[in-house]
Scaffold this motif. Structure first.
Motif, PDB file in Angstrom:
ATOM      1  N   SER A  12      -6.238  -8.222  -5.323  1.00 49.75           N
ATOM      2  CA  SER A  12      -5.749  -7.481  -4.160  1.00 49.75           C
ATOM      3  C   SER A  12      -4.273  -7.104  -4.231  1.00 49.75           C
ATOM      4  N   PHE A  13      -3.432  -8.067  -4.564  1.00 51.47           N
ATOM      5  CA  PHE A  13      -2.005  -7.807  -4.417  1.00 51.47           C
ATOM      6  C   PHE A  13      -1.402  -7.197  -5.673  1.00 51.47           C
ATOM      7  N   VAL A  14      -2.223  -7.035  -6.710  1.00 49.70           N
ATOM      8  CA  VAL A  14      -1.784  -6.266  -7.868  1.00 49.70           C
ATOM      9  C   VAL A  14      -1.886  -4.791  -7.496  1.00 49.70           C
ATOM     10  N   ARG A  15      -3.012  -4.411  -6.922  1.00 49.48           N
ATOM     11  CA  ARG A  15      -3.278  -3.007  -6.646  1.00 49.48           C
ATOM     12  C   ARG A  15      -2.807  -2.585  -5.262  1.00 49.48           C
ATOM     13  N   GLY A  16      -2.565  -3.526  -4.375  1.00 50.15           N
ATOM     14  CA  GLY A  16      -2.182  -3.162  -3.017  1.00 50.15           C
ATOM     15  C   GLY A  16      -3.377  -2.774  -2.167  1.00 50.15           C
ATOM     16  N   VAL A  17      -4.566  -3.219  -2.577  1.00 47.30           N
ATOM     17  CA  VAL A  17      -5.790  -2.948  -1.820  1.00 47.30           C
ATOM     18  C   VAL A  17      -6.555  -4.266  -1.718  1.00 47.30           C
TER      19      VAL A  17
ATOM     20  N   ALA B  78     -13.131  -1.510   0.603  1.00 45.08           N
ATOM     21  CA  ALA B  78     -11.836  -2.137   0.306  1.00 45.08           C
ATOM     22  C   ALA B  78     -10.722  -1.398   1.047  1.00 45.08           C
ATOM     23  N   LEU B  79     -10.757  -0.083   1.001  1.00 45.91           N
ATOM     24  CA  LEU B  79      -9.703   0.702   1.657  1.00 45.91           C
ATOM     25  C   LEU B  79      -9.797   0.592   3.174  1.00 45.91           C
ATOM     26  N   ALA B  80     -11.022   0.566   3.706  1.00 45.48           N
ATOM     27  CA  ALA B  80     -11.201   0.459   5.157  1.00 45.48           C
ATOM     28  C   ALA B  80     -10.641  -0.874   5.647  1.00 45.48           C
TER      29      ALA B  80
ATOM     30  N   ALA C 104       1.335   1.349   1.422  1.00 44.52           N
ATOM     31  CA  ALA C 104       2.548   2.090   1.051  1.00 44.52           C
ATOM     32  C   ALA C 104       2.858   1.914  -0.438  1.00 44.52           C
ATOM     33  N   GLY C 105       2.598   0.705  -0.962  1.00 42.23           N
ATOM     34  CA  GLY C 105       2.912   0.456  -2.379  1.00 42.23           C
ATOM     35  C   GLY C 105       1.682   0.450  -3.273  1.00 42.23           C
ATOM     36  N   ALA C 106       0.544   0.902  -2.748  1.00 41.94           N
ATOM     37  CA  ALA C 106      -0.709   0.798  -3.513  1.00 41.94           C
ATOM     38  C   ALA C 106      -0.814   1.874  -4.580  1.00 41.94           C
ATOM     39  N   THR C 107      -1.485   1.520  -5.674  1.00 45.14           N
ATOM     40  CA  THR C 107      -1.772   2.526  -6.699  1.00 45.14           C
ATOM     41  C   THR C 107      -3.231   2.932  -6.545  1.00 45.14           C
ATOM     42  N   LEU C 108      -3.437   4.167  -6.097  1.00 40.47           N
ATOM     43  CA  LEU C 108      -4.790   4.651  -5.819  1.00 40.47           C
ATOM     44  C   LEU C 108      -5.152   5.766  -6.790  1.00 40.47           C
ATOM     45  N   ASP C 109      -6.409   5.752  -7.245  1.00 33.95           N
ATOM     46  CA  ASP C 109      -6.852   6.878  -8.077  1.00 33.95           C
ATOM     47  C   ASP C 109      -7.259   8.044  -7.154  1.00 33.95           C
TER      48      ASP C 109
END
Ligand code: ADE
Length: 248
Positions: free
Chosen positions: A165-170, A207-209, A220-225
């Motif tokens: 979770s906290f690697v990706r911010g999700v 996950a995003l919900a 804010a800091g998440a890396t999203l595809d």
């Protein structure tokens, strides 16, 4: 370094950390602070100067203990003091520590530790959250577990660490196993459908919900595809529609 070595050793024997130690991926030594006292009763505490309740841990055993470690194993990269006054532990702090060779953690008990341990011996003060525990052993184990996971080879599947979770911010999506229905609640049908693209999208959406509702600060800091960005926009629009009449 602790006055309760058995408490720490018990936790180190199990699970991911236990296996990493058995395999020689990480090396953990637990030291009994009382071994570094010089009196017959192995006393590690004394009354506070200035009076007041409780006892304070004496500085000498900590200094002697770190000197012993230095002589045996060389200069530690950091000497961590778990304390509620420290910088707050996070994935980022764990990542930094996972790149170090040699971390010493000093566990305090009683009302506190003589402050010269902090000013002269510790190089890093770390809090694991805004609550007070009765000693540094549990924080030390929390830090060790989180750091060990990030040492390559500790967790069997490197990808699963990357997905944390906290690697990706999700936040993580829900997981299910058999039975397909339990206590009247069915596993979401998509997971039984065999449609891999649909399953992947469903997991991303869940996950995003969750993240949007519970921890919007992470986004804010998440890396999203691209797919996740598209899903997130949909979720935000949907929420605005649902909450549109409630103002900001
Ligand atoms: N010692 C006592 N409480 C603590 C906390 N929250 N974090 C780190 N060390 C502690």
């Amino acid at each position: 370094m602790t006055i309760f070595p058995r408490m720490v050793e018990a936790a180190l024997a199990e699970g991911v950390v236990g296996r990493a130690i058995d395999r020689g991926i990480i090396d953990v030594r637990v030291h009994d602070l009382r071994d570094f006292t010089t009196d017959r009763h192995r006393v590690v505490d004394d009354a506070p100067f200035g009076g007041g309740p409780g006892m304070v841990m004496k500085p000498e055993p900590f200094f002697r203990a770190v000197e012993h470690i230095r002589a045996e194993r060389g200069q530690p990269s950091v000497v961590v003091l778990p304390t509620p006054q420290g910088r707050v532990f996070s994935h980022e702090v764990a990542r930094q520590m996972s790149r170090l060779d040699h971390v010493v953690v000093l566990c305090g008990r009683y009302e506190g530790i003589d402050d010269r341990v902090r000013t002269l011996l510790a190089t890093d003060e770390v809090s694991i959250g805004d609550y007070v525990l009765s000693g540094g052993e549990l924080p030390a184990l929390v830090i060790l577990d989180a750091v060990a996971r990030l040492v390559p080879g500790t967790v069997g599947d490197e990808q699963s660490v990357e997905q944390d979770s906290f690697v990706r911010g999700v936040l993580d999506c829900p997981h299910y196993t058999r039975p397909a229905e339990f206590c009247g609640e069915a596993v979401p049908a998509v997971l039984l459908s065999g449609h891999h693209a649909d399953i992947r999208r469903w997991r991303k959406r869940e996950a995003l919900a969750r993240t949007l509702v519970r921890r919007p600060d992470l986004l804010a800091g998440a890396t999203l595809d691209d797919e996740e960005q598209e899903i997130l926009s949909e979720l935000v629009t949907q929420r605005e529609k649902e909450h549109g009449d409630e103002g900001d």
